[in-house]
Scaffold this motif. Structure first.
Motif, mmCIF file in Angstrom:
data_model
loop_
_atom_site.group_PDB
_atom_site.id
_atom_site.type_symbol
_atom_site.label_atom_id
_atom_site.label_comp_id
_atom_site.label_asym_id
_atom_site.label_seq_id
_atom_site.Cartn_x
_atom_site.Cartn_y
_atom_site.Cartn_z
ATOM 1 N N LEU A 1 0.899 -1.371 0.149
ATOM 2 C CA LEU A 1 -0.025 -0.004 -0.106
ATOM 3 C C LEU A 1 0.766 1.448 0.381
ATOM 4 C CD1 LEU A 1 -3.160 0.849 0.298
ATOM 5 C CD2 LEU A 1 -2.057 1.452 2.590
ATOM 6 N N ASP A 2 0.598 1.890 -1.357
ATOM 7 C CA ASP A 2 1.873 3.334 -0.882
ATOM 8 C C ASP A 2 0.513 4.538 -0.647
ATOM 9 O OD1 ASP A 2 2.739 5.971 -1.634
ATOM 10 O OD2 ASP A 2 4.119 4.129 -3.459
ATOM 11 N N THR A 3 0.854 4.759 0.540
ATOM 12 C CA THR A 3 -0.228 6.124 0.886
ATOM 13 C C THR A 3 -0.289 7.346 -0.300
ATOM 14 O OG1 THR A 3 1.616 7.084 2.067
ATOM 15 C CG2 THR A 3 0.348 4.835 3.517
ATOM 16 N N CYS A 4 0.513 6.933 -1.211
ATOM 17 C CA CYS A 4 0.378 8.683 -1.845
ATOM 18 C C CYS A 4 -0.456 8.666 -2.582
ATOM 19 C CB CYS A 4 2.211 9.162 -2.235
ATOM 20 S SG CYS A 4 1.983 9.910 -3.432
ATOM 21 N N HIS A 5 -0.273 6.848 -3.138
ATOM 22 C CA HIS A 5 -0.640 6.571 -4.439
ATOM 23 C C HIS A 5 -2.558 6.581 -4.432
ATOM 24 C CE1 HIS A 5 3.539 4.665 -6.150
ATOM 25 N NE2 HIS A 5 3.473 5.551 -6.232
ATOM 26 N N VAL A 6 -2.522 5.608 -3.047
ATOM 27 C CA VAL A 6 -3.898 5.557 -2.433
ATOM 28 C C VAL A 6 -4.789 6.577 -2.524
ATOM 29 C CG1 VAL A 6 -4.077 2.840 -2.220
ATOM 30 C CG2 VAL A 6 -3.420 4.926 -0.221
ATOM 31 N N LYS B 1 -2.429 12.089 -9.959
ATOM 32 C CA LYS B 1 -0.675 12.187 -10.487
ATOM 33 C C LYS B 1 0.539 11.749 -10.033
ATOM 34 C CE LYS B 1 -1.903 16.655 -11.930
ATOM 35 N NZ LYS B 1 -2.489 16.909 -12.725
ATOM 36 N N ASP B 2 0.688 10.602 -8.412
ATOM 37 C CA ASP B 2 1.767 10.774 -8.101
ATOM 38 C C ASP B 2 2.874 10.921 -7.880
ATOM 39 O OD1 ASP B 2 3.609 8.687 -7.708
ATOM 40 O OD2 ASP B 2 3.842 7.513 -9.614
ATOM 41 N N ARG B 3 2.723 12.442 -7.283
ATOM 42 C CA ARG B 3 4.238 12.948 -6.726
ATOM 43 C C ARG B 3 4.387 13.419 -5.748
ATOM 44 N NH1 ARG B 3 4.867 18.677 -9.394
ATOM 45 N NH2 ARG B 3 7.662 18.097 -8.434
ATOM 46 N N HIS B 4 5.161 12.325 -4.449
ATOM 47 C CA HIS B 4 5.141 11.848 -3.714
ATOM 48 C C HIS B 4 5.956 13.555 -2.688
ATOM 49 C CE1 HIS B 4 6.201 8.248 -4.304
ATOM 50 N NE2 HIS B 4 5.753 8.570 -4.840
ATOM 51 N N ALA B 5 6.143 14.160 -1.603
ATOM 52 C CA ALA B 5 6.043 14.616 -0.507
ATOM 53 C C ALA B 5 6.590 14.455 0.221
ATOM 54 C CB ALA B 5 5.184 15.746 -0.634
HETATM 55 ZN ZN ZN Z 1 4.654 6.852 -6.170
#
Ligand code: ZN
Ligand code: FE
Ligand code: FE
Length: 277
Positions: A175-180, A223-227
Motif C-alpha cells: 500500500l503506497d499512501t501517496c498513490h492510494v 498525479k503521483d508526486r511524493h512529498a
Molecule cells: Zn509514486
C-alpha cells in the motif's frame, strides 16, 4: 515493533545497505534490484550477502521490500517490452533467493490504450509464467495513483489480477499512501474505512508492506508526486495515525519521500518518536 526504513542505493551491495540502515536507525529498507532503467543486474557476492544477513539478525531487521525497475511493464502492447518484463522479474526472483523470505514489489504496469481488462490478463499471464511454487519471496503488487493508463488504481483491479494468478499464495499487496490518496482513497479522514474496504475486496492478509509518503496533490488527483512527511496534502497527523493503525501492526514501512540520507534519518526519528507500541 515499528519496522521503518527508506530506499537505499544498492550500488555498493547488501552489507553497505545494512550498515547504512543501522546508521539511520532503520530496521528495514527498500532497494532497486537493478538500475531502474533496466539492464543487467550485478552478479551476486555471497560473502557480501552473508555479512548483510549477520547485520540483519543482529539488529532484528524486518522484511526487506525490494523494488522492481519501474520501467518494467507487464501489460505493454509491445511484445518485446513484455518479454523484458518477464525476464527481469524471473531473474530478480531467482536472485532474491540469496536473501530468502523477503518481498519483491512491482508496479503492475500501464495498459497503454489496450484497456484495463487486457491489462489485467497480461499482468496475470506474466505472473503465471514467472511465479514458482518453491520460491520464498512474496511478490507485491503496488497500489498505484492511476496516472494515465496505470493499472492497480483500485483495490478491485488488484483483486482481479490475484484471481487470475495460479500461485496466488506468492502474491501480496504493498500500500503506497501517496498513490492510494491520489487514486481517491481518503486515508486522511477515513483510514479505517479504507482498510475495511481493502479487507472486503482483497483481504487484509494480503497487505504485506507500506510505502509511506505524503502527496503533493489533493485527494483523487491521479498525479503521483511524493512529498516529505508533513509537507503535503496527507499531513503529519494522518501519517502518525497510519503508522499506529491496528491494521498495519508489524508491517515494514518504507519512506519514498524526496530526501537525502540525512532527511530520511530525521523522518525516521520523527516517526519513531510518534509511535506507541
Ligand atoms: Zn509514486
Ligand atoms: Fe513504486
Ligand atoms: Fe511506492
Amino acid at each position: 515493533m515499528l519496522y521503518i526504513g527508506c530506499h537505499l542505493a544498492s550500488s555498493k551491495g547488501y552489507k553497505a545497505m545494512g550498515t547504512q540502515a543501522v546508521d539511520i536507525n532503520a530496521n528495514t529498507f527498500a532497494f532497486f534490484t537493478r538500475n531502474p532503467r533496466g539492464g543487467n543486474a550485478k552478479s551476486l557476492n555471497m560473502k557480501d550477502i552473508e555479512a548483510f544477513l549477520e547485520i540483519s539478525r543482529e539488529h532484528s531487521f524486518g522484511k526487506l521490500v525490494a523494488h522492481a525497475p519501474y520501467t518494467m511493464n507487464a501489460c505493454a502492447a509491445d511484445e518485446n517490452i513484455r518479454r523484458f518484463a518477464r525476464e527481469t522479474m524471473a531473474d530478480d526472483i531467482q536472485r532474491l533467493e540469496a536473501t530468502p523470505g523477503n518481498y519483491y514489489n512491482f508496479h503492475p504496469g500501464s495498459h497503454v490504450k489496450q484497456g484495463a481488462d487486457v491489462g489485467i490478463e497480461l499482468i496475470a499471464d506474466q505472473l503465471n509464467t514467472v511465479l514458482r511454487a518453491d520460491q520464498t519471496t512474496t511478490v507485491l503488487l503496488e497500489t498505484m495513483a492511476g496516472k494515465g493508463s496505470e493499472m492497480g488504481r483500485s483495490f478491485e483491479e488488484l483483486r482481479e489480477i490475484i484471481n487470475r494468478t495460479e500461485h496466488s499464495e506468492k502474491l501480496g499487496v504493498c500500500l503506497d499512501t501517496c498513490h492510494v490518496w491520489d487514486a481517491g482513497y481518503d486515508v486522511v479522514n477515513n483510514f479505517d474505512g479504507v482498510m475495511e474496504e481493502f479487507d472486503r475486496i482483497i483481504g487484509l492478509e494480503r497487505l504485506k508492506a507500506v510505502h509511506l509518503n505524503d502527496s503533493l496533490n489533493p485527494l483523487g488527483a491521479h498525479k503521483d508526486r511524493h512529498a516529505k512527511i508533513g509537507e503535503g496534502f496527507i499531513g503529519a497527523d494522518a501519517i502518525i495515525r497510519i503508522i499506529n493503525s491496528r491494521y498495519l501492526k508489524g508491517l515494514p514501512f518504507i519512506l519514498e519521500t524526496p530526501n537525502d540520507i540525512d532527511g530520511y534519518a530525521k523522518e525516521i526519528e520523527f516517526l519513531r518518536k510518534n509511535y506507541s507500541e
